[in-house]
Scaffold this motif. Structure first.
Motif, PDB file in Angstrom:
ATOM      1  N   LEU A   1       0.831  -1.211   0.000  1.00  0.00           N
ATOM      2  CA  LEU A   1       0.000   0.000   0.000  1.00  0.00           C
ATOM      3  C   LEU A   1       0.865   1.261   0.000  1.00  0.00           C
ATOM      4  O   LEU A   1       0.369   2.364  -0.168  1.00  0.00           O
ATOM      5  CB  LEU A   1      -0.935   0.025   1.220  1.00  0.00           C
TER       6      LEU A   1
ATOM      7  N   ARG B   1     -10.502  -6.137  -7.497  1.00  0.00           N
ATOM      8  CA  ARG B   1      -9.062  -6.199  -7.276  1.00  0.00           C
ATOM      9  C   ARG B   1      -8.501  -4.785  -7.049  1.00  0.00           C
ATOM     10  O   ARG B   1      -8.953  -3.829  -7.685  1.00  0.00           O
ATOM     11  CB  ARG B   1      -8.422  -6.832  -8.517  1.00  0.00           C
ATOM     12  N   ARG B   2      -7.556  -4.658  -6.157  1.00  0.00           N
ATOM     13  CA  ARG B   2      -6.900  -3.369  -5.902  1.00  0.00           C
ATOM     14  C   ARG B   2      -5.794  -3.210  -6.945  1.00  0.00           C
ATOM     15  O   ARG B   2      -4.925  -4.079  -7.076  1.00  0.00           O
ATOM     16  CB  ARG B   2      -6.315  -3.358  -4.496  1.00  0.00           C
ATOM     17  N   ILE B   3      -5.841  -2.144  -7.709  1.00  0.00           N
ATOM     18  CA  ILE B   3      -4.879  -1.958  -8.789  1.00  0.00           C
ATOM     19  C   ILE B   3      -3.713  -1.132  -8.269  1.00  0.00           C
ATOM     20  O   ILE B   3      -3.852   0.063  -7.990  1.00  0.00           O
ATOM     21  CB  ILE B   3      -5.530  -1.268 -10.027  1.00  0.00           C
TER      22      ILE B   3
ATOM     23  N   GLY C   1       5.407   2.038  -0.581  1.00  0.00           N
ATOM     24  CA  GLY C   1       6.430   1.976  -1.635  1.00  0.00           C
ATOM     25  C   GLY C   1       6.454   0.671  -2.404  1.00  0.00           C
ATOM     26  O   GLY C   1       6.858   0.638  -3.577  1.00  0.00           O
TER      27      GLY C   1
ATOM     28  N   VAL D   1       2.609   8.022  -8.076  1.00  0.00           N
ATOM     29  CA  VAL D   1       3.971   8.040  -8.632  1.00  0.00           C
ATOM     30  C   VAL D   1       4.471   6.652  -9.029  1.00  0.00           C
ATOM     31  O   VAL D   1       5.257   6.493  -9.962  1.00  0.00           O
ATOM     32  CB  VAL D   1       4.955   8.708  -7.630  1.00  0.00           C
TER      33      VAL D   1
ATOM     34  N   LYS E   1     -13.351   4.211 -11.532  1.00  0.00           N
ATOM     35  CA  LYS E   1     -13.156   4.275 -10.074  1.00  0.00           C
ATOM     36  C   LYS E   1     -12.823   5.678  -9.581  1.00  0.00           C
ATOM     37  O   LYS E   1     -12.658   5.885  -8.379  1.00  0.00           O
ATOM     38  CB  LYS E   1     -12.010   3.326  -9.655  1.00  0.00           C
TER      39      LYS E   1
ATOM     40  N   ARG F   1       3.594  13.989  -8.754  1.00  0.00           N
ATOM     41  CA  ARG F   1       4.807  13.254  -9.154  1.00  0.00           C
ATOM     42  C   ARG F   1       4.510  12.355 -10.343  1.00  0.00           C
ATOM     43  O   ARG F   1       5.322  12.189 -11.252  1.00  0.00           O
ATOM     44  CB  ARG F   1       5.319  12.407  -7.976  1.00  0.00           C
TER      45      ARG F   1
ATOM     46  N   GLY G   1      -4.549   5.553  -6.845  1.00  0.00           N
ATOM     47  CA  GLY G   1      -5.137   6.007  -5.590  1.00  0.00           C
ATOM     48  C   GLY G   1      -4.074   6.574  -4.664  1.00  0.00           C
ATOM     49  O   GLY G   1      -2.878   6.281  -4.795  1.00  0.00           O
TER      50      GLY G   1
HETATM   51  N1  ACO Z   1      -7.569  -0.052  -6.863  1.00  0.00           N
HETATM   52  C1  ACO Z   1      -8.882  -0.309  -6.713  1.00  0.00           C
HETATM   53  N2  ACO Z   1      -9.637   0.289  -5.787  1.00  0.00           N
HETATM   54  C2  ACO Z   1      -9.045   1.189  -4.988  1.00  0.00           C
HETATM   55  C3  ACO Z   1      -7.700   1.503  -5.099  1.00  0.00           C
HETATM   56  C4  ACO Z   1      -6.949   0.848  -6.081  1.00  0.00           C
HETATM   57  N3  ACO Z   1      -5.675   1.094  -6.243  1.00  0.00           N
HETATM   58  N4  ACO Z   1      -7.396   2.435  -4.184  1.00  0.00           N
HETATM   59  C5  ACO Z   1      -8.511   2.700  -3.520  1.00  0.00           C
HETATM   60  N5  ACO Z   1      -9.509   1.951  -4.000  1.00  0.00           N
HETATM   61  C6  ACO Z   1     -10.889   1.948  -3.563  1.00  0.00           C
HETATM   62  C7  ACO Z   1     -11.063   1.095  -2.341  1.00  0.00           C
HETATM   63  O1  ACO Z   1     -11.344  -0.242  -2.638  1.00  0.00           O
HETATM   64  C8  ACO Z   1     -12.203   1.786  -1.667  1.00  0.00           C
HETATM   65  O2  ACO Z   1     -13.399   1.437  -2.319  1.00  0.00           O
HETATM   66  P1  ACO Z   1     -14.747   1.180  -1.491  1.00  0.00           P
HETATM   67  O3  ACO Z   1     -15.053   2.489  -0.825  1.00  0.00           O
HETATM   68  O4  ACO Z   1     -15.703   0.772  -2.543  1.00  0.00           O
HETATM   69  O5  ACO Z   1     -14.406   0.098  -0.499  1.00  0.00           O
HETATM   70  C9  ACO Z   1     -11.970   3.251  -1.964  1.00  0.00           C
HETATM   71  O6  ACO Z   1     -11.231   3.273  -3.172  1.00  0.00           O
HETATM   72  C10 ACO Z   1     -11.180   3.949  -0.874  1.00  0.00           C
HETATM   73  O7  ACO Z   1      -9.986   3.204  -0.644  1.00  0.00           O
HETATM   74  P2  ACO Z   1      -9.143   3.247   0.683  1.00  0.00           P
HETATM   75  O8  ACO Z   1      -8.186   2.106   0.676  1.00  0.00           O
HETATM   76  O9  ACO Z   1     -10.033   3.376   1.873  1.00  0.00           O
HETATM   77  O10 ACO Z   1      -8.444   4.651   0.530  1.00  0.00           O
HETATM   78  P3  ACO Z   1      -7.097   5.097   1.165  1.00  0.00           P
HETATM   79  O11 ACO Z   1      -7.123   6.552   1.292  1.00  0.00           O
HETATM   80  O12 ACO Z   1      -6.778   4.327   2.403  1.00  0.00           O
HETATM   81  O13 ACO Z   1      -6.159   4.600  -0.016  1.00  0.00           O
HETATM   82  C11 ACO Z   1      -4.170   3.771  -0.859  1.00  0.00           C
HETATM   83  C12 ACO Z   1      -4.900   4.976  -0.270  1.00  0.00           C
HETATM   84  C13 ACO Z   1      -3.821   2.805   0.271  1.00  0.00           C
HETATM   85  C14 ACO Z   1      -2.879   4.284  -1.483  1.00  0.00           C
HETATM   86  C15 ACO Z   1      -5.042   3.054  -1.922  1.00  0.00           C
HETATM   87  O14 ACO Z   1      -5.435   3.952  -2.919  1.00  0.00           O
HETATM   88  C16 ACO Z   1      -4.345   1.840  -2.514  1.00  0.00           C
HETATM   89  O15 ACO Z   1      -4.372   0.761  -1.930  1.00  0.00           O
HETATM   90  N6  ACO Z   1      -3.681   1.998  -3.693  1.00  0.00           N
HETATM   91  C17 ACO Z   1      -2.931   0.904  -4.269  1.00  0.00           C
HETATM   92  C18 ACO Z   1      -1.571   0.796  -3.623  1.00  0.00           C
HETATM   93  C19 ACO Z   1      -0.654   1.909  -4.069  1.00  0.00           C
HETATM   94  O16 ACO Z   1      -0.556   2.216  -5.243  1.00  0.00           O
HETATM   95  N7  ACO Z   1       0.084   2.465  -3.092  1.00  0.00           N
HETATM   96  C20 ACO Z   1       1.078   3.506  -3.350  1.00  0.00           C
HETATM   97  C21 ACO Z   1       0.639   4.815  -2.731  1.00  0.00           C
HETATM   98  S1  ACO Z   1       1.781   6.105  -3.138  1.00  0.00           S
HETATM   99  C22 ACO Z   1       3.135   5.780  -2.213  1.00  0.00           C
HETATM  100  O17 ACO Z   1       3.086   5.222  -1.168  1.00  0.00           O
HETATM  101  C23 ACO Z   1       4.433   6.202  -2.779  1.00  0.00           C
END
Ligand code: ACO
Length: 371
Positions: free
Chosen positions: A217, A250-252, A219, A307, A301, A266, A256
């Protein structure tokens, strides 16, 4: 006790910082990342994040000399890298190595501001050596010594490959490291601040930061994002693949962000550079696949890429193994974590929040025969 509670501390202000802000876009010490990525270089930005100001020519030269002088790693640590099973991820190895480095750090027990700045500079110089050496050992090759004259991004590619990289490759890596250098109160920086808030040491904070960054979630998403792209073998398959993935909830990875709901600045900056490198290296197909996935995730979505989405592709186009993507994030972020740790120690108050208790009500102990 007040019952104000925000899961994941979302929206909670947990401290003050002068290192960077995400209030409007992203700035390090008052400079936008767009300005820095377009005009500066990683070492200059590292100096800025750590010391608070851009270096003068003399300061930059002295900084380079200090980084060059520190660009070695004890033979005992290289021997340890050799002995760790190849199955261990580079992130796990790097986490252990950050901790090991403390044993050879002459100022390990000095937690003063000045000593922590000096220790940070040494960590900046040593972390890329560990990443490159570990990869070479895994590939059955001997580590290549750092060239003390070379700036960090060029030096990393030199140590990894044993041949001088092209200016274009160095520039692309350099920009990615600038964009990864610092990011306010994210999970890993907050972990680092929590550690030193107990008056623990800098190496412990960095070790904790690496552990926090590793998660997908945070890096770790840059490695997972590339795994996604490798699942889709051609642009023709992209739409079906992503619609199916979204239908299956699926979480992509690479999409997000907790703070940037309208887009990660970025990612915007890096996308253009990534497209240019894709053209030069013959990766137009993957760019098309990425574009299709990006458009659908955005439309369906309302999630823009972060980044890690362009960065994963950029590192792939530079020919870097996936297992090095998050370690490269560490190489860049050591300076951000250290700046936060030093700032925390300069005005410290132990970080110790409260929790709402949701366990069973108070009860009486019973002898074992009565349970
Ligand atoms: N793919 C699909 N759905 C997503 C994603 C994703 N990448 N990110 C968020 N959502 C959805 C969730 O399922 C949720 O949906 P719901 O309300 O229907 O259950 C909604 O969006 C909110 O998601 P949360 O996880 O509660 O939001 P949060 O603010 O905690 O999310 C996070 C931030 C953890 C970065 C999230 O977007 C995620 O998991 N992304 C994928 C991992 C990622 O790319 N991380 C790198 C972040 S940048 C960094 O650290 C450098």
């Amino acid at each position: 006790m007040s019952e104000t509670y925000s899961p994941g501390l979302e929206g909670v202000v947990a401290g003050e910082t002068a290192v960077s802000t995400v209030e409007t876009g992203l700035t390090y010490r008052g400079y936008t990342i767009e300005d820095l990525a377009a005009n500066s270089n990683y070492e200059e930005v590292a100096y800025l994040v750590l010391h608070g100001e851009l270096p003068t020519a003399a300061e930059a030269k002295a900084f380079r000399e200090r980084l060059g002088a520190a660009a070695t790693v004890p033979a005992e640590i290289i021997a340890t890298l050799r002995s760790i099973p190849h199955s261990a991820s580079t992130m796990d190895v790097l986490r252990s190595a950050a901790s090991l480095l403390a044993h050879w750090e002459p100022e390990v027990n000095d937690n003063s501001h000045a000593a922590n700045v000096r220790k940070t500079e040494r960590l900046i110089a040593k972390m890329p050596i560990i990443v490159a050496a570990r990869q070479r050992l895994k590939d059955g090759k001997e580590p290549v010594a750092a060239d003390p004259q070379l700036p960090l991004p060029a030096n990393f590619l030199w140590m990894l490959r044993g041949e001088k990289p092209s200016a274009r490759q160095v520039k692309a890596l350099d920009v990615s490291l600038i964009l990864y250098a610092e990011h306010e109160f994210n999970a890993s920086a907050f972990a680092a601040r929590c550690v030193v808030s107990t008056l623990s040491d800098l190496h412990s904070a960095i070790t904790a930061g690496i552990g926090a960054l590793k998660g997908p979630l945070h890096g770790g998403a840059n490695e997972r994002a590339m795994e996604v792209l490798q699942e889709v073998s051609s642009p023709a398959e992209a739409e079906g693949w992503i619609r199916n993935a979204l239908a299956n909830k699926r979480r992509i990875m690479g999409f997000g962000h907790r703070v940037y709901k309208d887009g990660d600045p970025r990612a915007v900056f890096l996308k253009t550079l990534t497209q240019e490198v894709a053209k030069e290296t013959g990766h137009d197909d993957m760019e098309q696949t990425a574009e299709i996935i990006e458009t659908i995730v955005r439309n369906e979505k309302k999630l823009p890429p972060n980044v890690d989405w362009p960065c994963a592709r950029l590192y792939h186009y530079l020919g870097l193994p996936i297992d090095l993507y998050t370690p490269l994030f560490v190489v860049a972020r050591v300076v951000g974590w250290s700046a936060h740790a030093i700032e925390q120690l300069d005005n410290n108050r132990l970080i110790r929040p409260r929790a709402i208790y949701n366990g069973v009500a108070e009860r009486k102990w019973k002898p074992v025969g009565e349970r």
